[in-house]
Design an enzyme around this catalytic site. Structure first.
Site, mmCIF file in Angstrom:
data_model
loop_
_atom_site.group_PDB
_atom_site.id
_atom_site.type_symbol
_atom_site.label_atom_id
_atom_site.label_comp_id
_atom_site.label_asym_id
_atom_site.label_seq_id
_atom_site.Cartn_x
_atom_site.Cartn_y
_atom_site.Cartn_z
ATOM 1 C CB THR A 42 -0.929 0.015 1.230
ATOM 2 O OG1 THR A 42 -0.136 -0.253 2.386
ATOM 3 C CG2 THR A 42 -1.999 -1.058 1.127
ATOM 4 C CG HIS A 47 4.346 1.280 8.181
ATOM 5 N ND1 HIS A 47 3.743 0.620 9.241
ATOM 6 C CD2 HIS A 47 3.423 1.318 7.201
ATOM 7 C CE1 HIS A 47 2.505 0.289 8.911
ATOM 8 N NE2 HIS A 47 2.281 0.693 7.666
ATOM 9 C CG HIS A 50 4.341 -3.648 7.377
ATOM 10 N ND1 HIS A 50 4.470 -2.384 6.847
ATOM 11 C CD2 HIS A 50 3.159 -4.134 6.916
ATOM 12 C CE1 HIS A 50 3.417 -2.121 6.091
ATOM 13 N NE2 HIS A 50 2.610 -3.159 6.121
ATOM 14 C CE LYS A 84 -6.135 0.051 6.862
ATOM 15 N NZ LYS A 84 -5.910 -0.824 8.022
ATOM 16 N NE ARG A 88 -6.483 -0.932 2.663
ATOM 17 C CZ ARG A 88 -5.395 -0.677 3.374
ATOM 18 N NH1 ARG A 88 -4.537 0.206 2.943
ATOM 19 N NH2 ARG A 88 -5.177 -1.283 4.510
ATOM 20 C CD GLN A 175 -5.941 -12.376 4.384
ATOM 21 O OE1 GLN A 175 -6.264 -11.224 4.149
ATOM 22 N NE2 GLN A 175 -5.430 -12.740 5.537
ATOM 23 C CG ASP A 196 -5.594 -6.146 11.507
ATOM 24 O OD1 ASP A 196 -4.751 -7.045 11.721
ATOM 25 O OD2 ASP A 196 -5.381 -5.218 10.708
ATOM 26 C CE LYS A 231 -2.767 3.298 13.443
ATOM 27 N NZ LYS A 231 -3.019 3.566 12.075
ATOM 28 C CE LYS A 234 0.514 6.655 10.901
ATOM 29 N NZ LYS A 234 -0.752 6.651 10.482
ATOM 30 C CB THR A 235 7.222 9.729 15.529
ATOM 31 O OG1 THR A 235 7.814 10.841 16.171
ATOM 32 C CG2 THR A 235 7.893 9.498 14.199
#
Length: 420
Positions: A42, A47, A50, A84, A88, A175, A196, A231, A234-235
């Site tokens: 995606t 990141h 993962h 989500k 998307r 899937q 999830d 979360k 994230k920064t």
């Protein structure tokens, strides 16, 4: 392989849900099992969201099992609705192909595709989904699932209210079909994923049971939560990427070193290969003296070294120490670029006057010459960590770190970068 491996996964807190735990544990103890995790392209990089699944593949490989990294070149064209809030954006085939390639390159840093005894396998579901004919899919796969079954999945339920397209609704079937294909091609019996993914994974197990009469297994890892409720991954609102071009090793190191005290030991168990005994020893030291930040230091060292290598880790520590002590002069051009990424910068022109008062105004660091003179005389201006209080001062060659950068600080906290 031994029972110790599964027990260790549980002791590290890495097992959230598992189908038929007793049978799976028996299988893992008795033979080398093939397992897979899917990574949908995606973006052009993975990141740290993962990282847990990638390291799970590595843990299984180190214990004699065969990990299959499945790049979702096909499913990446569709988009997984799991948890989500909205549909998307769909990406073009070429984009997804490019992204799939960079993801493959990143994965090979963590799992070994050339291992002599149990090499990892790389697969891309575009190879079978791209060829799939709709009629065949509806007859062979769709026939096995009732709408009621598909609607009962938590990931779908959450979206029924706000709306879900048929495209994303069908994602769980794709899937499931992946699992069936990997069983047929590789004998894969276990699928791993984040919590999830439970609904998608159990659909795959159902398809294996109906089509092949075999027992497949699913194991999910916990969703990573942070003690402060923000979360994970994230920064300042930006994702922390594994690609050093997108998130510098210094920023990456900073992310881990700034881990909340309440999360540090848990993250050592999740993200490092230190033994539980070693983590226990760090925890004792950390509990006794939290201000020493032993847990965060160990975490940042292990994860940064794992992702970017020893040299990048050492460089990140060097930058951090130089910034903390103010010894900016010790930094190389590359270190300055990493340490001051994102601070306001100004590209110095040939014609610019390098007198300190003049350049402060030209670069927009000061609003006027009067303000610049005042700040210089008050000692509020420093160049490369050294205070400058002479109004006649000019920047010279020796002020250019690595021949390229000059770091100006105004007051206690405001940094600016001059680029030559």
């Amino acid at each position: 392989m031994g029972s110790a491996f599964f027990e260790e996964l549980k002791a590290r807190g890495l097992v959230h849900q598992v189908t038929d735990e007793t049978a799976l544990e028996k299988q893992l103890n008795e033979e080398s099992v093939k397992l897979y995790i899917g990574f949908d392209p995606t973006a052009d990089s993975l990141h740290i969201g993962h990282l847990l699944p990638i390291l799970m593949l590595r843990r299984f490989q180190q214990n004699g099992h065969v990990p299959i990294a499945l790049v979702g070149g096909g499913t990446g064209m569709i988009g997984d609705p799991s948890f989500k809030d909205q549909e998307r954006q769909l990406n073009t085939l070429d984009t997804v192909k490019d992204w799939s390639q960079s993801i493959k390159n990143q994965l090979s840093r963590f799992i070994d595709f050339d291992d002599a005894t149990n090499p990892a396998i790389l697969a891309n579901n575009y190879d079978w989904l791209g060829e799939l004919k709709l009629i065949d899919f509806l007859r062979d796969v769709g026939k096995n699932f009732t709408i009621n079954y598909m609607m009962s999945k938590e990931s779908v339920k959450r979206r029924i209210e706000s709306g879900i397209s048929y495209t994303e609704f069908a994602y769980q079937l794709l899937q499931a079909y992946d699992f069936l294909n990997l069983y047929e091609q590789e004998g894969c019996l276990l699928q791993l994923g984040g919590s999830d993914q439970w609904g998608n994974i159990t659909s795959g197990i159902e398809l294996l049971r109906r089509e092949k009469e075999v027992q497949g297994f699913g194991l999910t890892m916990p969703l990573i939560t942070k003690a402060d409720g923000t979360k994970f991954g994230k920064t300042e609102g930006n994702a922390v990427w594994l690609d050093p071009e997108k998130t510098t090793p210094y920023e990456f190191y900073q992310f881990w070193i700034n881990t909340d005290d309440r999360d540090a030991v848990k993250f050592l168990k999740y993200f490092t290969f230190l033994s539980l005994q070693e983590i226990d020893a760090i925890e004792k030291e950390f509990t006794a003296a939290p201000e020493g930040r032993q847990a965060q230091k160990a975490l940042a060292k292990e994860v940064t070294t794992l992702v970017h290598g020893k040299a990048a880790y050492e460089q990140a520590v060097h930058i951090s120490e130089a910034l903390f002590s103010g010894n900016i002069k010790d930094l190389s051009a590359d270190e300055v670029a990493q340490g001051f990424k994102g601070v306001p910068s100004y590209q110095v022109q040939e014609a610019d006057d390098l007198n300190l008062v003049e350049i402060l105004v030209t670069a927009g660091i000061e609003s006027s010459k009067r303000q610049a003179r005042e700040d210089i005389q008050n000692g509020a201006i420093s160049v490369n960590g050294e205070r400058r209080q002479e109004l006649t001062d000019s920047l010279t060659e020796s002020d250019k770190l690595g021949g390229r950068y000059t770091v100006i600080r105004r007051g206690k906290k405001k940094y600016f970068l001059l680029i030559f």
